[in-house]
Design a protein around this motif. Structure first.
Motif, mmCIF file in Angstrom:
data_model
loop_
_atom_site.group_PDB
_atom_site.id
_atom_site.type_symbol
_atom_site.label_atom_id
_atom_site.label_comp_id
_atom_site.label_asym_id
_atom_site.label_seq_id
_atom_site.Cartn_x
_atom_site.Cartn_y
_atom_site.Cartn_z
ATOM 1 N N ASP A 9 8.870 -18.952 33.123
ATOM 2 C CA ASP A 9 8.233 -17.801 33.778
ATOM 3 C C ASP A 9 9.276 -16.733 34.112
ATOM 4 O O ASP A 9 9.050 -15.541 33.884
ATOM 5 N N GLU A 10 10.408 -17.162 34.650
ATOM 6 C CA GLU A 10 11.470 -16.222 34.993
ATOM 7 C C GLU A 10 12.006 -15.526 33.742
ATOM 8 O O GLU A 10 12.264 -14.324 33.752
ATOM 9 N N THR A 11 12.151 -16.280 32.655
ATOM 10 C CA THR A 11 12.600 -15.695 31.392
ATOM 11 C C THR A 11 11.594 -14.657 30.902
ATOM 12 O O THR A 11 11.983 -13.586 30.413
ATOM 13 N N THR A 12 10.314 -14.940 31.044
ATOM 14 C CA THR A 12 9.278 -13.993 30.635
ATOM 15 C C THR A 12 9.384 -12.700 31.434
ATOM 16 O O THR A 12 9.335 -11.604 30.861
ATOM 17 N N LEU A 13 9.551 -12.804 32.754
ATOM 18 C CA LEU A 13 9.690 -11.611 33.595
ATOM 19 C C LEU A 13 10.922 -10.804 33.201
ATOM 20 O O LEU A 13 10.861 -9.574 33.089
ATOM 21 N N ARG A 14 12.034 -11.482 32.976
ATOM 22 C CA ARG A 14 13.272 -10.791 32.600
ATOM 23 C C ARG A 14 13.139 -10.121 31.240
ATOM 24 O O ARG A 14 13.546 -8.971 31.057
ATOM 25 N N THR A 15 12.583 -10.842 30.279
ATOM 26 C CA THR A 15 12.400 -10.281 28.948
ATOM 27 C C THR A 15 11.483 -9.065 29.013
ATOM 28 O O THR A 15 11.741 -8.045 28.367
ATOM 29 N N ALA A 16 10.430 -9.154 29.800
ATOM 30 C CA ALA A 16 9.478 -8.055 29.923
ATOM 31 C C ALA A 16 10.132 -6.811 30.531
ATOM 32 O O ALA A 16 10.065 -5.720 29.958
ATOM 33 N N ALA A 17 10.756 -6.969 31.682
ATOM 34 C CA ALA A 17 11.308 -5.811 32.392
ATOM 35 C C ALA A 17 12.505 -5.211 31.666
ATOM 36 O O ALA A 17 12.549 -4.008 31.404
ATOM 37 N N HIS A 18 13.479 -6.039 31.335
ATOM 38 C CA HIS A 18 14.661 -5.531 30.626
ATOM 39 C C HIS A 18 14.273 -5.061 29.220
ATOM 40 O O HIS A 18 14.849 -4.114 28.696
ATOM 41 N N ALA A 20 11.439 -3.630 28.414
ATOM 42 C CA ALA A 20 10.814 -2.303 28.509
ATOM 43 C C ALA A 20 11.886 -1.218 28.444
ATOM 44 O O ALA A 20 11.726 -0.205 27.755
ATOM 45 N N VAL A 21 12.995 -1.436 29.131
ATOM 46 C CA VAL A 21 14.105 -0.478 29.085
ATOM 47 C C VAL A 21 14.705 -0.441 27.685
ATOM 48 O O VAL A 21 15.021 0.636 27.151
ATOM 49 N N THR A 22 14.853 -1.588 27.060
ATOM 50 C CA THR A 22 15.378 -1.657 25.699
ATOM 51 C C THR A 22 14.476 -0.898 24.729
ATOM 52 O O THR A 22 14.958 -0.172 23.856
ATOM 53 N N LEU A 23 13.161 -1.048 24.894
ATOM 54 C CA LEU A 23 12.215 -0.320 24.039
ATOM 55 C C LEU A 23 12.388 1.189 24.178
ATOM 56 O O LEU A 23 12.373 1.921 23.189
ATOM 57 N N LEU A 24 12.549 1.652 25.406
ATOM 58 C CA LEU A 24 12.740 3.086 25.622
ATOM 59 C C LEU A 24 14.040 3.569 24.992
ATOM 60 O O LEU A 24 14.082 4.642 24.401
ATOM 61 N N ALA A 25 15.091 2.774 25.120
ATOM 62 C CA ALA A 25 16.369 3.155 24.517
ATOM 63 C C ALA A 25 16.239 3.210 23.002
ATOM 64 O O ALA A 25 16.775 4.117 22.363
ATOM 65 N N ALA A 26 15.495 2.260 22.423
ATOM 66 C CA ALA A 26 15.289 2.260 20.977
ATOM 67 C C ALA A 26 14.442 3.457 20.547
ATOM 68 O O ALA A 26 14.728 4.097 19.538
ATOM 69 N N ALA A 27 13.431 3.775 21.338
ATOM 70 C CA ALA A 27 12.551 4.898 21.010
ATOM 71 C C ALA A 27 13.268 6.235 21.163
ATOM 72 O O ALA A 27 12.969 7.186 20.465
ATOM 73 N N LYS A 62 18.310 -14.423 25.293
ATOM 74 C CA LYS A 62 17.111 -13.812 24.748
ATOM 75 C C LYS A 62 17.521 -12.501 24.105
ATOM 76 O O LYS A 62 17.911 -11.560 24.774
ATOM 77 N N ASP A 63 17.450 -12.466 22.808
ATOM 78 C CA ASP A 63 17.880 -11.286 22.082
ATOM 79 C C ASP A 63 16.834 -10.191 22.218
ATOM 80 O O ASP A 63 15.735 -10.313 21.707
ATOM 81 N N LEU A 64 17.195 -9.124 22.920
ATOM 82 C CA LEU A 64 16.289 -7.990 23.054
ATOM 83 C C LEU A 64 16.539 -6.940 21.974
ATOM 84 O O LEU A 64 15.875 -5.921 21.945
ATOM 85 N N ALA A 65 17.502 -7.213 21.117
ATOM 86 C CA ALA A 65 17.762 -6.289 20.015
ATOM 87 C C ALA A 65 16.823 -6.612 18.866
ATOM 88 O O ALA A 65 16.183 -7.652 18.828
ATOM 89 N N GLY A 66 16.763 -5.705 17.935
ATOM 90 C CA GLY A 66 15.951 -5.924 16.757
ATOM 91 C C GLY A 66 16.323 -4.928 15.687
ATOM 92 O O GLY A 66 17.012 -3.949 15.949
ATOM 93 N N SER A 68 14.247 -3.064 14.277
ATOM 94 C CA SER A 68 13.382 -1.903 14.441
ATOM 95 C C SER A 68 12.769 -1.922 15.834
ATOM 96 O O SER A 68 12.745 -2.969 16.502
ATOM 97 N N THR A 69 12.265 -0.782 16.236
ATOM 98 C CA THR A 69 11.563 -0.707 17.518
ATOM 99 C C THR A 69 10.341 -1.613 17.486
ATOM 100 O O THR A 69 10.022 -2.271 18.483
ATOM 101 N N ALA A 70 9.683 -1.683 16.351
ATOM 102 C CA ALA A 70 8.500 -2.546 16.217
ATOM 103 C C ALA A 70 8.840 -4.008 16.465
ATOM 104 O O ALA A 70 8.080 -4.733 17.114
ATOM 105 N N GLU A 71 9.984 -4.444 15.969
ATOM 106 C CA GLU A 71 10.410 -5.828 16.165
ATOM 107 C C GLU A 71 10.648 -6.124 17.650
ATOM 108 O O GLU A 71 10.281 -7.187 18.148
ATOM 109 N N ILE A 72 11.250 -5.178 18.351
ATOM 110 C CA ILE A 72 11.468 -5.339 19.793
ATOM 111 C C ILE A 72 10.129 -5.349 20.518
ATOM 112 O O ILE A 72 9.878 -6.189 21.385
ATOM 113 N N ALA A 73 9.254 -4.429 20.162
ATOM 114 C CA ALA A 73 7.941 -4.326 20.804
ATOM 115 C C ALA A 73 7.121 -5.601 20.622
ATOM 116 O O ALA A 73 6.369 -5.987 21.518
ATOM 117 N N ASP A 74 7.278 -6.256 19.477
ATOM 118 C CA ASP A 74 6.541 -7.499 19.225
ATOM 119 C C ASP A 74 6.878 -8.586 20.233
ATOM 120 O O ASP A 74 6.070 -9.479 20.489
#
Length: 134
Positions: A9-18, A20-27, A62-66, A68-74
């Motif tokens: 659960d904690e990993t899910t929260l961290r992946t989600a919040a961090h 979201a920032v990663t997605l914005l940086a990619a976008a 947890k790799d937040l890189a990808g 493509s942006t689509a890969e991160i968003a998935d």
């Protein structure tokens, strides 16, 4: 109300919040992604309550890189929905805290630009939609 989070659960929260920032940086990759990431991460580090304690630890392993942006968003968009769902079940106030924290990080990530670009605005919409689906 007491909230019991598993390690997953904690990993899910961290992946989600961090994430979201990663997605914005990619976008916003053509518009200073390092500044987007720094501003968003600073906002996450300012979180309080249970959410603040969980987000104080970056999602190691947890790799937040990808590629493509689509890969991160998935990975990130479903994690945002799952995080809201699991928090809503246990403590609606903490779910609201998580939602507000992520949205403040999204806003902070874009603060350096003034008005968000259409790409950043669309990514913000997708992040908000994923939060509201939980």
């Amino acid at each position: 109300m007491s909230v019991t989070l598993t390690g997953q659960d904690e990993t899910t929260l961290r992946t989600a919040a961090h994430g979201a920032v990663t997605l914005l940086a990619a976008a916003g990759a053509v518009d200073k992604p390092h500044k987007i990431a720094k501003n968003g991460s600073t906002a996450l580090a300012s979180a309080t309550g249970l959410v603040g304690h969980v987000l104080a630890v970056y999602p190691e392993g947890k790799d937040l890189a990808g590629r493509s942006t689509a890969e991160i968003a998935d990975r990130v968009l479903p994690a945002l929905t799952a995080a809201m769902g699991l928090l809503s079940e246990q403590d609606p106030a903490e779910a609201d805290n998580f939602r507000r924290t992520v949205l403040v990080a999204v806003e902070a990530a874009q603060a350096h630009q003034g008005k968000p670009s259409p790409v950043m605005a669309e990514m913000t919409r997708k992040i908000t939609e994923a939060l509201d689906a939980g």
